[in-house]
Write a protein that holds these residues in place. Structure first.
Motif, PDB file in Angstrom:
ATOM      1  N   LEU A  24      33.380 -22.857 -26.017  1.00  0.00           N
ATOM      2  CA  LEU A  24      32.372 -23.875 -25.545  1.00  0.00           C
ATOM      3  C   LEU A  24      32.485 -24.501 -27.047  1.00  0.00           C
ATOM      4  N   GLU A  25      33.098 -25.712 -27.047  1.00  0.00           N
ATOM      5  CA  GLU A  25      33.145 -26.441 -28.297  1.00  0.00           C
ATOM      6  C   GLU A  25      31.835 -27.383 -28.363  1.00  0.00           C
ATOM      7  N   ARG A  26      31.261 -28.031 -27.320  1.00  0.00           N
ATOM      8  CA  ARG A  26      30.080 -28.877 -27.625  1.00  0.00           C
ATOM      9  C   ARG A  26      29.123 -28.453 -26.499  1.00  0.00           C
ATOM     10  N   PRO A  27      27.791 -28.967 -26.762  1.00  0.00           N
ATOM     11  CA  PRO A  27      26.730 -28.594 -25.629  1.00  0.00           C
ATOM     12  C   PRO A  27      26.975 -29.372 -24.407  1.00  0.00           C
ATOM     13  N   LEU A  28      26.535 -28.849 -23.263  1.00  0.00           N
ATOM     14  CA  LEU A  28      26.989 -29.299 -21.955  1.00  0.00           C
ATOM     15  C   LEU A  28      25.776 -30.258 -21.531  1.00  0.00           C
ATOM     16  N   GLN A  29      26.498 -31.403 -21.031  1.00  0.00           N
ATOM     17  CA  GLN A  29      25.696 -32.475 -20.310  1.00  0.00           C
ATOM     18  C   GLN A  29      25.809 -32.002 -18.833  1.00  0.00           C
ATOM     19  N   SER A  95      25.376 -26.756  -9.208  1.00  0.00           N
ATOM     20  CA  SER A  95      26.033 -27.681 -10.657  1.00  0.00           C
ATOM     21  C   SER A  95      24.776 -28.544 -10.786  1.00  0.00           C
ATOM     22  N   TRP A  96      24.792 -28.987 -12.200  1.00  0.00           N
ATOM     23  CA  TRP A  96      23.623 -29.796 -12.925  1.00  0.00           C
ATOM     24  C   TRP A  96      24.286 -30.882 -13.545  1.00  0.00           C
ATOM     25  N   GLU A  97      23.545 -32.049 -13.799  1.00  0.00           N
ATOM     26  CA  GLU A  97      24.001 -33.093 -14.564  1.00  0.00           C
ATOM     27  C   GLU A  97      22.967 -33.701 -15.321  1.00  0.00           C
ATOM     28  N   ALA A  98      22.959 -33.748 -16.650  1.00  0.00           N
ATOM     29  CA  ALA A  98      21.754 -34.301 -17.387  1.00  0.00           C
ATOM     30  C   ALA A  98      21.541 -35.678 -16.994  1.00  0.00           C
ATOM     31  N   ALA A  99      22.425 -36.736 -16.903  1.00  0.00           N
ATOM     32  CA  ALA A  99      22.248 -38.052 -16.598  1.00  0.00           C
ATOM     33  C   ALA A  99      21.267 -38.501 -15.674  1.00  0.00           C
ATOM     34  N   THR A 100      21.269 -37.504 -14.452  1.00  0.00           N
ATOM     35  CA  THR A 100      20.535 -37.610 -13.325  1.00  0.00           C
ATOM     36  C   THR A 100      19.438 -36.939 -13.114  1.00  0.00           C
ATOM     37  N   GLY A 101      19.771 -35.592 -13.761  1.00  0.00           N
ATOM     38  CA  GLY A 101      18.908 -34.419 -13.401  1.00  0.00           C
ATOM     39  C   GLY A 101      18.906 -33.791 -11.971  1.00  0.00           C
ATOM     40  N   ILE A 102      20.110 -34.195 -11.640  1.00  0.00           N
ATOM     41  CA  ILE A 102      20.495 -33.683 -10.277  1.00  0.00           C
ATOM     42  C   ILE A 102      20.943 -32.159 -10.129  1.00  0.00           C
ATOM     43  N   ALA A 103      20.429 -31.289  -9.642  1.00  0.00           N
ATOM     44  CA  ALA A 103      20.749 -30.057  -9.298  1.00  0.00           C
ATOM     45  C   ALA A 103      21.234 -29.956  -7.826  1.00  0.00           C
ATOM     46  N   GLU A 104      22.545 -29.312  -7.758  1.00  0.00           N
ATOM     47  CA  GLU A 104      23.036 -29.333  -6.643  1.00  0.00           C
ATOM     48  C   GLU A 104      23.372 -27.770  -6.307  1.00  0.00           C
ATOM     49  N   PHE A 105      23.379 -27.446  -4.997  1.00  0.00           N
ATOM     50  CA  PHE A 105      23.442 -25.781  -4.588  1.00  0.00           C
ATOM     51  C   PHE A 105      24.381 -25.800  -3.281  1.00  0.00           C
ATOM     52  N   TRP A 106      25.348 -25.112  -3.546  1.00  0.00           N
ATOM     53  CA  TRP A 106      26.276 -24.634  -2.296  1.00  0.00           C
ATOM     54  C   TRP A 106      26.244 -23.448  -1.838  1.00  0.00           C
ATOM     55  N   PHE A 107      25.985 -23.036  -0.766  1.00  0.00           N
ATOM     56  CA  PHE A 107      26.026 -21.547  -0.387  1.00  0.00           C
ATOM     57  C   PHE A 107      26.906 -21.224   1.017  1.00  0.00           C
ATOM     58  N   ASN A 108      27.760 -20.444   0.693  1.00  0.00           N
ATOM     59  CA  ASN A 108      28.857 -20.272   1.370  1.00  0.00           C
ATOM     60  C   ASN A 108      29.619 -21.394   1.785  1.00  0.00           C
ATOM     61  N   GLY A 109      29.912 -22.151   1.065  1.00  0.00           N
ATOM     62  CA  GLY A 109      30.821 -23.495   1.249  1.00  0.00           C
ATOM     63  C   GLY A 109      30.150 -24.572   1.676  1.00  0.00           C
ATOM     64  N   LYS A 110      28.524 -24.465   1.806  1.00  0.00           N
ATOM     65  CA  LYS A 110      27.958 -25.650   2.469  1.00  0.00           C
ATOM     66  C   LYS A 110      27.066 -26.201   1.262  1.00  0.00           C
ATOM     67  N   PRO A 111      26.616 -27.658   1.297  1.00  0.00           N
ATOM     68  CA  PRO A 111      25.820 -27.994   0.404  1.00  0.00           C
ATOM     69  C   PRO A 111      24.340 -28.030   0.865  1.00  0.00           C
ATOM     70  N   TRP A 112      23.377 -27.564  -0.181  1.00  0.00           N
ATOM     71  CA  TRP A 112      22.040 -27.770   0.115  1.00  0.00           C
ATOM     72  C   TRP A 112      21.322 -28.892  -0.243  1.00  0.00           C
ATOM     73  N   PRO A 113      20.244 -29.285   0.394  1.00  0.00           N
ATOM     74  CA  PRO A 113      19.570 -30.479  -0.242  1.00  0.00           C
ATOM     75  C   PRO A 113      19.399 -30.305  -1.742  1.00  0.00           C
ATOM     76  N   ARG A 114      19.904 -31.591  -2.660  1.00  0.00           N
ATOM     77  CA  ARG A 114      19.729 -31.536  -3.910  1.00  0.00           C
ATOM     78  C   ARG A 114      18.316 -31.597  -4.331  1.00  0.00           C
ATOM     79  N   LYS A 115      18.073 -31.189  -5.743  1.00  0.00           N
ATOM     80  CA  LYS A 115      16.890 -31.253  -6.296  1.00  0.00           C
ATOM     81  C   LYS A 115      17.008 -31.699  -7.580  1.00  0.00           C
ATOM     82  N   GLY A 116      15.757 -32.064  -8.074  1.00  0.00           N
ATOM     83  CA  GLY A 116      15.639 -32.587  -9.490  1.00  0.00           C
ATOM     84  C   GLY A 116      15.240 -31.695 -10.307  1.00  0.00           C
ATOM     85  N   LEU A 117      16.061 -31.848 -11.764  1.00  0.00           N
ATOM     86  CA  LEU A 117      15.689 -30.675 -12.720  1.00  0.00           C
ATOM     87  C   LEU A 117      16.184 -30.960 -14.117  1.00  0.00           C
ATOM     88  N   GLN A 118      15.338 -31.403 -14.946  1.00  0.00           N
ATOM     89  CA  GLN A 118      15.598 -31.447 -16.297  1.00  0.00           C
ATOM     90  C   GLN A 118      16.427 -32.622 -16.862  1.00  0.00           C
TER      91      GLN A 118
END
Length: 202
Positions: A24-29, A95-118
């Motif tokens: 990892l060369e740089r911090p993760l967004q 998965s997570w993205e800094a710009a929106t703070g959206i956390a995505e979660f996939w379970f056995n190939g299906k997406p769950w409702p997204r949530k806000g985080l950091q």
């Protein structure tokens, strides 16, 4: 190359862990972490622990009990409730993205409702990345009752958020984009009683 192989953490509770080396060369967004686990544990256990010197739960994928997963970013977490396992492999991608703070979660190939985080947070680059234990200090501070016991496979970390197509591809073990950590070219070191074995079933 660990294709069709698994990490078997034989003991419960366990003092074993696997250190993963990432370039990892740089911090993760943004990031995506995926893995497959197979366990009959009902107590809390850590699946993927990424700690920096500033924050021990910089990225943590944790299972407090059957039917529940927690994703930590920078010490804060969101919870995703899933069907309780029927004694089978469970594949998760977070998965997570800094710009929106959206956390995505996939379970056995299906997406769950997204949530806000950091929102606006940055994940540090100089990290200790472990499987099998939850870090309460940089590279250590384990509580044996948060240890993982069972089988782990198909561990990946990307420094981007994967598209829905790629999330499904990870679940189906299809071709995937180059990753910071990839199961098919993993640089790792075993500490304690963990063995690499062929996968018993699909």
């Amino acid at each position: 190359d660990l294709y069709r192989k698994v990490f078997v953490f034989r003991n419960d509770p366990s003092d074993a862990y696997v250190v993963l080396r990432a370039n990892l060369e740089r911090p993760l967004q943004n990031f995506t972490v995926c893995l497959r686990s197979y366990t009959d544990l009902t107590r809390p256990h850590s699946l993927f622990s990424y700690a920096t010197k500033a924050q021990d739960n910089e990225i943590l994928l944790f299972k407090p009990k059957p039917g529940e997963y927690r994703l930590y970013v920078g010490g804060k977490f969101v919870t995703f409730r899933v069907p309780e396992g029927r004694g089978d492999w469970e594949h998760v991608c977070a998965s997570w993205e800094a710009a929106t703070g959206i956390a995505e979660f996939w379970f056995n190939g299906k997406p769950w409702p997204r949530k806000g985080l950091q929102r606006g947070y940055t994940v540090g680059a100089e990290a200790a990345i472990l499987l099998g234990q939850e870090q309460d200090a940089f590279g250590g501070g384990f509580d044996v009752y948060n240890s993982f016991s069972g089988e782990l496979a198909d561990v990946y970390l990307w420094d981007v958020g994967l598209s829905p197509d790629k999330m499904r591809a990870a679940y189906l073990s299809l071709r995937l984009p180059p990753a910071v950590l990839a199961w098919k070219s993993l640089s790792y070191e075993v500490k304690g009683d963990m063995v690499v074995k062929p996968r018993l079933r699909e």
